[in-house]
Design an enzyme around this catalytic site. Structure first.
Site, short mmCIF file in Angstrom:
data_model
loop_
_atom_site.label_atom_id
_atom_site.label_comp_id
_atom_site.label_asym_id
_atom_site.label_seq_id
_atom_site.Cartn_x
_atom_site.Cartn_y
_atom_site.Cartn_z
CG ASN A 36 -0.39 -0.04 2.54
OD1 ASN A 36 0.57 -0.75 2.79
ND2 ASN A 36 -0.97 0.73 3.45
CD GLU B 39 -1.40 5.45 4.76
OE1 GLU B 39 -2.10 4.63 5.37
OE2 GLU B 39 -0.77 6.37 5.34
CB ALA C 104 -0.67 14.33 2.01
CD GLU D 251 -5.37 -6.00 -1.30
OE1 GLU D 251 -5.93 -6.50 -0.32
OE2 GLU D 251 -5.02 -4.79 -1.32
CB CYS E 86 -10.80 -2.57 0.38
SG CYS E 86 -10.16 -2.06 -1.24
CB CYS F 40 -8.59 -4.81 -3.45
SG CYS F 40 -7.49 -3.37 -3.49
#
Length: 133
Positions: free
Chosen positions: A43, A45, A47, A56, A87, A90
């Site tokens: 993953n 991220e 901001a 995934e 999720c 995904c």
């Protein structure tokens, strides 16, 4: 199904590269393609929520870059007591490249399988490429 240990090891390693400075929730994933090649992702991220990407999605992108077109097995690695399953988005991404029988291993941060699911269990009555044929 006996899990491919190289698949899980790749997901564990990918998790160690995750970029999650905001949530601190590191996730790694790996998929095995129809040629037996393993592709991993983590993953990332951003901001500007929700502009990050899931592990995934990264693994699927790596598979496509590597020439794979079909996922035959997958693993997701995350920490905590709760299961770190894909999720909803995904699950649909996995459906694009795998069928209801695709096995997804949900593992802890050490790579120990907490539970294995089929995609059909995680995404019942799904819509996929075959619906457009």
């Amino acid at each position: 199904m006996v899990a491919d240990t190289s698949l899980i090891a790749a997901a564990v390693k990918a998790r160690s590269h995750a970029y999650a400075p905001y949530s601190r929730f590191l996730v790694g994933a790996a998929v095995k393609d129809e040629h037996g090649q393993v592709h991993a992702g983590c993953n990332v991220e951003n901001a500007a929520y929700p502009e990050g990407t899931c592990a995934e999605a990264g693994a699927i992108a790596a598979m496509i870059m590597g020439g794979g077109k079909r996922i035959t097995e997958a693993a997701v690695v995350g920490a905590g007591d709760a299961l770190v399953t894909p999720c909803g988005g995904c699950r649909q991404k996995l459906r694009e490249f795998g069928g209801n029988d695709l096995v997804i291993h949900v593992c802890d941060e050490r790579g120990l399988i907490k539970r294995s699911f089929t995609l059909g269990e995680l995404l019942p009555s799904s819509f996929g490429p075959d619906n457009l044929a």
